[in-house]
Design a protein around this motif. Structure first.
Motif, PDB file in Angstrom:
ATOM      1  N   HIS A 184       0.871  -1.172   0.000  1.00 29.12           N
ATOM      2  CA  HIS A 184       0.000   0.000   0.000  1.00 29.12           C
ATOM      3  C   HIS A 184       0.909   1.223   0.000  1.00 29.12           C
ATOM      4  O   HIS A 184       1.806   1.338   0.832  1.00 29.12           O
ATOM      5  N   PHE A 185       0.707   2.148  -0.959  1.00 24.15           N
ATOM      6  CA  PHE A 185       1.646   3.257  -1.096  1.00 24.15           C
ATOM      7  C   PHE A 185       0.950   4.490  -1.679  1.00 24.15           C
ATOM      8  O   PHE A 185      -0.012   4.372  -2.438  1.00 24.15           O
ATOM      9  N   PRO A 186       1.439   5.680  -1.328  1.00 22.17           N
ATOM     10  CA  PRO A 186       0.903   6.903  -1.931  1.00 22.17           C
ATOM     11  C   PRO A 186       1.478   7.091  -3.328  1.00 22.17           C
ATOM     12  O   PRO A 186       2.637   6.746  -3.589  1.00 22.17           O
ATOM     13  N   ARG A 187       0.662   7.606  -4.234  1.00 22.62           N
ATOM     14  CA  ARG A 187       1.146   7.964  -5.561  1.00 22.62           C
ATOM     15  C   ARG A 187       0.488   9.290  -5.961  1.00 22.62           C
ATOM     16  O   ARG A 187      -0.594   9.314  -6.545  1.00 22.62           O
ATOM     17  N   LYS A 188       1.144  10.350  -5.621  1.00 22.66           N
ATOM     18  CA  LYS A 188       0.646  11.674  -6.009  1.00 22.66           C
ATOM     19  C   LYS A 188       0.735  11.768  -7.525  1.00 22.66           C
ATOM     20  O   LYS A 188       1.825  11.740  -8.098  1.00 22.66           O
ATOM     21  N   THR A 189      -0.408  11.853  -8.175  1.00 21.92           N
ATOM     22  CA  THR A 189      -0.473  11.657  -9.623  1.00 21.92           C
ATOM     23  C   THR A 189      -0.745  12.973 -10.350  1.00 21.92           C
ATOM     24  O   THR A 189      -1.789  13.606 -10.125  1.00 21.92           O
ATOM     25  N   TRP A 239      -1.631  20.312 -11.351  1.00 21.59           N
ATOM     26  CA  TRP A 239      -2.585  19.721 -10.418  1.00 21.59           C
ATOM     27  C   TRP A 239      -2.233  18.249 -10.197  1.00 21.59           C
ATOM     28  O   TRP A 239      -1.794  17.560 -11.117  1.00 21.59           O
ATOM     29  N   TYR A 240      -2.450  17.783  -8.968  1.00 22.53           N
ATOM     30  CA  TYR A 240      -2.213  16.384  -8.620  1.00 22.53           C
ATOM     31  C   TYR A 240      -3.467  15.780  -7.981  1.00 22.53           C
ATOM     32  O   TYR A 240      -4.242  16.488  -7.333  1.00 22.53           O
ATOM     33  N   ALA A 241      -3.630  14.478  -8.166  1.00 26.25           N
ATOM     34  CA  ALA A 241      -4.641  13.719  -7.438  1.00 26.25           C
ATOM     35  C   ALA A 241      -3.931  12.950  -6.322  1.00 26.25           C
ATOM     36  O   ALA A 241      -2.865  12.358  -6.553  1.00 26.25           O
ATOM     37  N   ASP A 242      -4.500  12.952  -5.134  1.00 26.03           N
ATOM     38  CA  ASP A 242      -3.849  12.327  -3.980  1.00 26.03           C
ATOM     39  C   ASP A 242      -4.219  10.838  -3.893  1.00 26.03           C
ATOM     40  O   ASP A 242      -4.986  10.407  -3.047  1.00 26.03           O
ATOM     41  N   TYR A 243      -3.601  10.077  -4.783  1.00 22.39           N
ATOM     42  CA  TYR A 243      -3.901   8.645  -4.865  1.00 22.39           C
ATOM     43  C   TYR A 243      -3.179   7.853  -3.765  1.00 22.39           C
ATOM     44  O   TYR A 243      -2.044   8.159  -3.395  1.00 22.39           O
ATOM     45  N   GLN A 244      -3.852   6.824  -3.303  1.00 25.35           N
ATOM     46  CA  GLN A 244      -3.260   5.774  -2.467  1.00 25.35           C
ATOM     47  C   GLN A 244      -3.546   4.463  -3.192  1.00 25.35           C
ATOM     48  O   GLN A 244      -4.698   4.153  -3.492  1.00 25.35           O
ATOM     49  N   ARG A 245      -2.512   3.706  -3.475  1.00 21.73           N
ATOM     50  CA  ARG A 245      -2.687   2.504  -4.287  1.00 21.73           C
ATOM     51  C   ARG A 245      -2.407   1.244  -3.473  1.00 21.73           C
ATOM     52  O   ARG A 245      -1.600   1.246  -2.535  1.00 21.73           O
ATOM     53  N   LEU A 246      -3.062   0.170  -3.867  1.00 24.06           N
ATOM     54  CA  LEU A 246      -2.866  -1.141  -3.263  1.00 24.06           C
ATOM     55  C   LEU A 246      -2.499  -2.117  -4.376  1.00 24.06           C
ATOM     56  O   LEU A 246      -3.270  -2.300  -5.323  1.00 24.06           O
ATOM     57  N   ARG A 247      -1.305  -2.726  -4.269  1.00 21.15           N
ATOM     58  CA  ARG A 247      -0.851  -3.728  -5.247  1.00 21.15           C
ATOM     59  C   ARG A 247      -0.703  -5.075  -4.552  1.00 21.15           C
ATOM     60  O   ARG A 247      -0.134  -5.151  -3.453  1.00 21.15           O
ATOM     61  N   ILE A 248      -1.176  -6.096  -5.216  1.00 20.98           N
ATOM     62  CA  ILE A 248      -1.145  -7.430  -4.619  1.00 20.98           C
ATOM     63  C   ILE A 248      -0.799  -8.477  -5.675  1.00 20.98           C
ATOM     64  O   ILE A 248      -1.280  -8.410  -6.808  1.00 20.98           O
ATOM     65  N   ILE A 249       0.044  -9.422  -5.286  1.00 22.64           N
ATOM     66  CA  ILE A 249       0.245 -10.651  -6.039  1.00 22.64           C
ATOM     67  C   ILE A 249      -0.238 -11.802  -5.164  1.00 22.64           C
ATOM     68  O   ILE A 249       0.166 -11.915  -3.996  1.00 22.64           O
ATOM     69  N   ALA A 250      -1.108 -12.610  -5.704  1.00 19.80           N
ATOM     70  CA  ALA A 250      -1.630 -13.771  -4.981  1.00 19.80           C
ATOM     71  C   ALA A 250      -1.664 -14.968  -5.913  1.00 19.80           C
ATOM     72  O   ALA A 250      -1.729 -14.806  -7.144  1.00 19.80           O
ATOM     73  N   VAL A 251      -1.645 -16.144  -5.350  1.00 19.00           N
ATOM     74  CA  VAL A 251      -1.611 -17.377  -6.134  1.00 19.00           C
ATOM     75  C   VAL A 251      -2.743 -18.294  -5.682  1.00 19.00           C
ATOM     76  O   VAL A 251      -3.043 -18.397  -4.493  1.00 19.00           O
ATOM     77  N   LYS A 252      -3.386 -18.922  -6.663  1.00 18.23           N
ATOM     78  CA  LYS A 252      -4.387 -19.946  -6.355  1.00 18.23           C
ATOM     79  C   LYS A 252      -3.639 -21.227  -6.030  1.00 18.23           C
ATOM     80  O   LYS A 252      -2.947 -21.791  -6.880  1.00 18.23           O
ATOM     81  N   GLU A 253      -3.740 -21.647  -4.814  1.00 20.54           N
ATOM     82  CA  GLU A 253      -2.985 -22.819  -4.377  1.00 20.54           C
ATOM     83  C   GLU A 253      -3.463 -24.064  -5.122  1.00 20.54           C
ATOM     84  O   GLU A 253      -4.648 -24.211  -5.430  1.00 20.54           O
ATOM     85  N   ASN A 254      -2.538 -24.953  -5.414  1.00 24.71           N
ATOM     86  CA  ASN A 254      -2.887 -26.206  -6.063  1.00 24.71           C
ATOM     87  C   ASN A 254      -3.787 -27.036  -5.140  1.00 24.71           C
ATOM     88  O   ASN A 254      -3.523 -27.168  -3.949  1.00 24.71           O
ATOM     89  N   THR A 255      -4.869 -27.546  -5.710  1.00 24.19           N
ATOM     90  CA  THR A 255      -5.810 -28.309  -4.892  1.00 24.19           C
ATOM     91  C   THR A 255      -5.957 -29.716  -5.451  1.00 24.19           C
ATOM     92  O   THR A 255      -5.630 -29.974  -6.600  1.00 24.19           O
TER      93      THR A 255
END
Length: 255
Positions: A184-189, A239-255
């Motif tokens: 989770h990180f700020p990205r002033k855009t 002008w900037y937009a005060d963005y906060q971003r969430l990046r995720i990597i996830a894996v579907k576990e082998n079943t």
């Protein structure tokens, strides 16, 4: 919520959405011949970038306007108008990619379940969405002006889902994903228009905030919002937009 997208305005003044998404493709690391789903593909710029890696990619978006534009620009790519909460006609993929789209999908739990369902065992999920606190200052300024003009404040939960790392990771884990990386990180855009950057941003992404205000009052309202934000979101002619971003990597576990 019904939202009417203007695909031309989106491309002309908000190309930063796709530009920042290019770095997310590095996280995806698409491989030749992989089957990849671009969920919430918009006008298709990132879908095309993924295709250029040699992957076999499908782009889907709920907006018919966006998909029409994507098909016009990239006729060799498969695009479909489709709700992310109902992906039943699609196969399973090696990877699902989504940039700046999941926070528009209020049925977040159902969307997570659909993404899990449509990934092959061992498949990966690589996403970026608005995180907790996203555009907090813009929302605050809009509500200040709405209250001054005797309109009720907006409730962003009716339009967007901005989760924390913990909230979204838990949702993914409960569905069966293994979260491998979360940031989770700020990205002033920076916004394109030096004079009306915030006003243009609101007309593109916050149009529902203006629906109960007479149209002839929109210009004055938007300029008042910009005046409130000038000390905090206008720097050195931009002008900037005060963005906060969430990046995720996830894996579907082998079943």
């Amino acid at each position: 919520m019904s939202y009417q997208w203007n695909a031309n305005l989106y491309q002309q003044k908000h190309a930063f959405v796709a530009e920042y998404g290019s770095s997310l493709i590095e996280w995806l690391a698409p491989q030749p011949h992989e089957h990849i789903l671009d969920l919430g593909c918009g006008t298709g710029e990132l879908t095309e970038q993924i295709r250029q890696s040699g992957a076999e990619v499908i782009g889907v978006d709920r907006s018919a306007e966006m998909i029409h534009q994507a098909k016009r620009q990239y006729p060799h790519v498969s695009f479909f108008v489709m709700d992310a909460a109902q992906l039943s006609d699609l196969p399973q993929f090696e990877a699902i990619f989504s940039n700046a789209a999941l926070h528009w999908m209020l049925e977040a739990g159902t969307v997570v379940q659909q993404m899990y369902k449509h990934l092959k065992p061992g498949g990966r999920l690589v996403v970026e969405l608005g995180g907790k606190g996203n555009i907090r200052q813009v929302i605050s300024a809009v509500n200040q002006q709405r209250i001054r003009d005797e309109y009720p404040p907006i409730d962003i939960s009716q339009q967007w889902f901005f989760p924390s790392i913990g909230e979204y990771s838990t949702m993914l884990e409960n569905a069966g994903f293994q979260v491998q990386l979360a940031r989770h990180f700020p990205r002033k855009t920076p916004l394109q228009d030096a004079e009306n950057g915030i006003a243009d941003w609101i007309k593109m992404f916050g149009q529902t905030w203006l629906k109960d205000i007479p149209e002839h009052q929109h210009p004055a309202f938007l300029q008042s919002v910009q005046k409130i934000l000038y000390p905090v979101l206008f720097e050195e002619g931009t002008w900037y937009a005060d963005y906060q971003r969430l990046r995720i990597i996830a894996v579907k576990e082998n079943t």
